[in-house]
Write a protein that holds these residues in place. Structure first.
Motif, PDB file in Angstrom:
ATOM      1  N   GLN A  38      -1.352  16.688  -3.828  1.00 18.44           N
ATOM      2  CA  GLN A  38      -0.856  15.461  -3.218  1.00 18.44           C
ATOM      3  C   GLN A  38      -1.467  15.320  -1.827  1.00 18.44           C
ATOM      4  N   VAL A  39      -1.914  14.130  -1.512  1.00 19.35           N
ATOM      5  CA  VAL A  39      -2.503  13.836  -0.208  1.00 19.35           C
ATOM      6  C   VAL A  39      -1.728  12.671   0.391  1.00 19.35           C
ATOM      7  N   ARG A  40      -1.064  12.920   1.503  1.00 22.52           N
ATOM      8  CA  ARG A  40      -0.233  11.880   2.128  1.00 22.52           C
ATOM      9  C   ARG A  40      -0.697  11.640   3.560  1.00 22.52           C
ATOM     10  N   ILE A  41      -1.079  10.395   3.836  1.00 24.08           N
ATOM     11  CA  ILE A  41      -1.427   9.976   5.189  1.00 24.08           C
ATOM     12  C   ILE A  41      -0.240   9.170   5.708  1.00 24.08           C
ATOM     13  N   LEU A  42       0.435   9.736   6.697  1.00 22.19           N
ATOM     14  CA  LEU A  42       1.728   9.193   7.113  1.00 22.19           C
ATOM     15  C   LEU A  42       1.591   7.984   8.032  1.00 22.19           C
ATOM     16  N   ARG A  43       2.541   7.068   7.889  1.00 22.44           N
ATOM     17  CA  ARG A  43       2.639   5.958   8.834  1.00 22.44           C
ATOM     18  C   ARG A  43       3.113   6.501  10.179  1.00 22.44           C
ATOM     19  N   THR A  44       2.736   5.842  11.229  1.00 23.15           N
ATOM     20  CA  THR A  44       3.151   6.234  12.574  1.00 23.15           C
ATOM     21  C   THR A  44       3.550   4.994  13.361  1.00 23.15           C
ATOM     22  N   LYS A  45       4.289   5.200  14.448  1.00 24.28           N
ATOM     23  CA  LYS A  45       4.792   4.053  15.206  1.00 24.28           C
ATOM     24  C   LYS A  45       3.695   3.341  15.981  1.00 24.28           C
ATOM     25  N   ILE A 244     -16.532  -1.665  10.854  1.00 22.63           N
ATOM     26  CA  ILE A 244     -15.945  -0.736   9.884  1.00 22.63           C
ATOM     27  C   ILE A 244     -15.645  -1.462   8.573  1.00 22.63           C
ATOM     28  N   ILE A 245     -15.127  -2.662   8.672  1.00 24.98           N
ATOM     29  CA  ILE A 245     -14.839  -3.447   7.471  1.00 24.98           C
ATOM     30  C   ILE A 245     -16.124  -3.736   6.698  1.00 24.98           C
ATOM     31  N   LEU A 246     -17.177  -4.095   7.415  1.00 27.88           N
ATOM     32  CA  LEU A 246     -18.462  -4.371   6.767  1.00 27.88           C
ATOM     33  C   LEU A 246     -19.052  -3.109   6.132  1.00 27.88           C
ATOM     34  N   CYS A 247     -18.873  -1.961   6.799  1.00 27.55           N
ATOM     35  CA  CYS A 247     -19.338  -0.694   6.221  1.00 27.55           C
ATOM     36  C   CYS A 247     -18.642  -0.422   4.893  1.00 27.55           C
ATOM     37  N   GLY A 248     -17.324  -0.670   4.869  1.00 25.27           N
ATOM     38  CA  GLY A 248     -16.569  -0.462   3.639  1.00 25.27           C
ATOM     39  C   GLY A 248     -17.066  -1.352   2.516  1.00 25.27           C
ATOM     40  N   GLU A 249     -17.331  -2.614   2.847  1.00 24.11           N
ATOM     41  CA  GLU A 249     -17.823  -3.544   1.834  1.00 24.11           C
ATOM     42  C   GLU A 249     -19.203  -3.131   1.336  1.00 24.11           C
ATOM     43  N   LYS A 250     -20.064  -2.712   2.247  1.00 20.49           N
ATOM     44  CA  LYS A 250     -21.424  -2.316   1.888  1.00 20.49           C
ATOM     45  C   LYS A 250     -21.431  -1.089   0.971  1.00 20.49           C
ATOM     46  N   CYS A 251     -20.503  -0.154   1.235  1.00 17.16           N
ATOM     47  CA  CYS A 251     -20.447   1.092   0.456  1.00 17.16           C
ATOM     48  C   CYS A 251     -19.565   0.971  -0.786  1.00 17.16           C
ATOM     49  N   GLY A 252     -18.941  -0.194  -0.981  1.00 20.24           N
ATOM     50  CA  GLY A 252     -18.059  -0.370  -2.124  1.00 20.24           C
ATOM     51  C   GLY A 252     -16.765   0.412  -2.004  1.00 20.24           C
ATOM     52  N   SER A 253     -16.348   0.664  -0.766  1.00 21.65           N
ATOM     53  CA  SER A 253     -15.133   1.451  -0.515  1.00 21.65           C
ATOM     54  C   SER A 253     -13.915   0.539  -0.421  1.00 21.65           C
ATOM     55  N   ARG A 254     -12.785   1.027  -0.904  1.00 21.87           N
ATOM     56  CA  ARG A 254     -11.537   0.296  -0.722  1.00 21.87           C
ATOM     57  C   ARG A 254     -10.923   0.743   0.597  1.00 21.87           C
ATOM     58  N   LEU A 255     -10.724  -0.198   1.511  1.00 18.83           N
ATOM     59  CA  LEU A 255     -10.234   0.097   2.847  1.00 18.83           C
ATOM     60  C   LEU A 255      -8.718  -0.081   2.889  1.00 18.83           C
ATOM     61  N   LEU A 256      -8.020   0.970   3.350  1.00 14.23           N
ATOM     62  CA  LEU A 256      -6.560   0.988   3.388  1.00 14.23           C
ATOM     63  C   LEU A 256      -6.087   1.268   4.803  1.00 14.23           C
ATOM     64  N   PHE A 257      -4.866   0.786   5.121  1.00 10.41           N
ATOM     65  CA  PHE A 257      -4.313   0.938   6.466  1.00 10.41           C
ATOM     66  C   PHE A 257      -2.937   1.588   6.390  1.00 10.41           C
ATOM     67  N   SER A 258      -2.705   2.583   7.256  1.00  7.10           N
ATOM     68  CA  SER A 258      -1.474   3.379   7.149  1.00  7.10           C
ATOM     69  C   SER A 258      -0.463   3.137   8.266  1.00  7.10           C
ATOM     70  N   ARG A 259      -0.703   2.155   9.109  1.00  5.20           N
ATOM     71  CA  ARG A 259       0.163   1.955  10.279  1.00  5.20           C
ATOM     72  C   ARG A 259       1.616   1.682   9.888  1.00  5.20           C
ATOM     73  N   GLU A 260       1.841   0.908   8.832  1.00  3.43           N
ATOM     74  CA  GLU A 260       3.203   0.491   8.500  1.00  3.43           C
ATOM     75  C   GLU A 260       3.787   1.185   7.280  1.00  3.43           C
ATOM     76  N   ALA A 261       2.970   1.886   6.509  1.00  4.53           N
ATOM     77  CA  ALA A 261       3.477   2.588   5.330  1.00  4.53           C
ATOM     78  C   ALA A 261       2.529   3.724   4.969  1.00  4.53           C
ATOM     79  N   ASP A 262       3.084   4.801   4.403  1.00  2.03           N
ATOM     80  CA  ASP A 262       2.260   5.932   3.994  1.00  2.03           C
ATOM     81  C   ASP A 262       1.230   5.505   2.952  1.00  2.03           C
ATOM     82  N   VAL A 263       0.082   6.156   2.989  1.00  2.00           N
ATOM     83  CA  VAL A 263      -0.919   6.015   1.934  1.00  2.00           C
ATOM     84  C   VAL A 263      -0.946   7.355   1.192  1.00  2.00           C
ATOM     85  N   VAL A 264      -0.703   7.317  -0.116  1.00  2.00           N
ATOM     86  CA  VAL A 264      -0.510   8.546  -0.885  1.00  2.00           C
ATOM     87  C   VAL A 264      -1.477   8.592  -2.070  1.00  2.00           C
TER      88      VAL A 264
END
Length: 282
Positions: A38-45, A244-264
């Motif tokens: 399990q890999v959990r990237i925690l949300r933070t304030k 960074i957003i353009l890099c993600g699009e160029k590499c075919g990466s799905r970009l996720l944000f963890s500020r408001e909720a954990d990414v698991v």
């Protein structure tokens, strides 16, 4: 007679290997445990980092957010049944990466703390060092690439290559975690100078990339992104610089944000599966 015996032995070996292959579900690169990582990237304030990798009784934490995140981090440790960390890796001494360390150290058993060699003065860093000393927790300062095995996960810890940097972010330890065929890369807050160092390490393509410095771009962001070409890239904020957003699009990466909720995520050693994607994704 001897030749016949050798042929029979080879046939028996092939038969045994075929049975093992079937037992593994027909997968040659299966991780050594049936229990998923399990890999959990925690949300933070605020924009801050805290990641937990855990599988069975084994767990590693990378960074601990700010002091105000300590309560949530310890709640997650309790909810997931983690009572012990094989290692607590503090990538660099900024408060948004080590602020919650004391709360973690006081709530679970920690075998060792790993952090970069840093000769500056930081109140939080001194408090961590003092607590570890009083509790007999060994603190390590790697000066070469470290290989750590925790359960069925291999970790490579890449320390900074210079003793002094103008910006504290460039002291960042970077971590490459390998679970079977699945690869995860955590770059701390590496800026241009540190990213250039990392690109000399012959890094592989990865499944997951924790984008350094909360999605803020630097002069080598695109090169490091393209080197790793991740399937998923997580930003520990609620936004990222356009580059960074353009890099993600160029590499075919799905970009996720963890500020408001954990990414698991979950890894079976063959593939990485996204379970919780935070509140914002691209």
């Amino acid at each position: 007679m001897r030749k016949a015996a050798v042929v029979c032995a080879w046939i028996a070996l092939i038969f045994i290997l075929s049975l093992a292959y079937r037992a593994a579900g027909g997968r040659l690169f299966r991780a050594e445990s049936d229990e998923e990582l399990q890999v959990r990237i925690l949300r933070t304030k605020e924009d801050a980092d805290c990641m937990i990798l855990y599988q069975g009784e084994n767990a590693v934490m990378i960074d601990t957010g700010e002091a105000q995140d300590g309560e949530y981090i310890t709640e997650i440790l309790q909810e997931t049944g983690i009572g012990r960390l094989d290692a607590l890796i503090l990538t660099h001494p900024d408060k948004d990466h080590i602020g919650g360390a004391l709360a973690v150290l006081r709530s679970v058993s920690v075998e060792k703390v790993i952090q970069p060699c840093y000769d500056g003065e930081k109140e939080e860093l001194e408090a961590i060092k003092s607590y570890c000393g009083s509790e007999g927790i060994q603190v390590y300062y790697p000066n070469h690439v470290w290989r750590i095995r925790t359960g069925y996960v291999n970790l490579l810890v890449y320390p900074p290559q210079e003793k002094h940097y103008k910006d504290d972010n460039n002291y960042s330890l970077a971590v490459l975690a390998e679970h079977g065929k699945v690869k995860l890369f955590f770059g701390g807050d590496a800026l241009g100078k540190r990213s250039e160092e990392l690109m000399t390490m012959h890094l592989p393509k990865v499944d997951l990339y924790k984008v350094p410095y909360h999605g803020r771009a630097n002069r080598t962001s695109d090169e490091l992104f393209e080197t790793l070409r991740p399937d998923y890239a997580v930003v520990t904020s609620d936004t990222a610089d356009e580059e960074i957003i353009l890099c993600g699009e160029k590499c075919g990466s799905r970009l996720l944000f963890s500020r408001e909720a954990d990414v698991v995520f979950s890894s079976d050693g063959e593939r990485l599966t996204l379970y919780e994607s935070g509140t914002v994704s691209r």
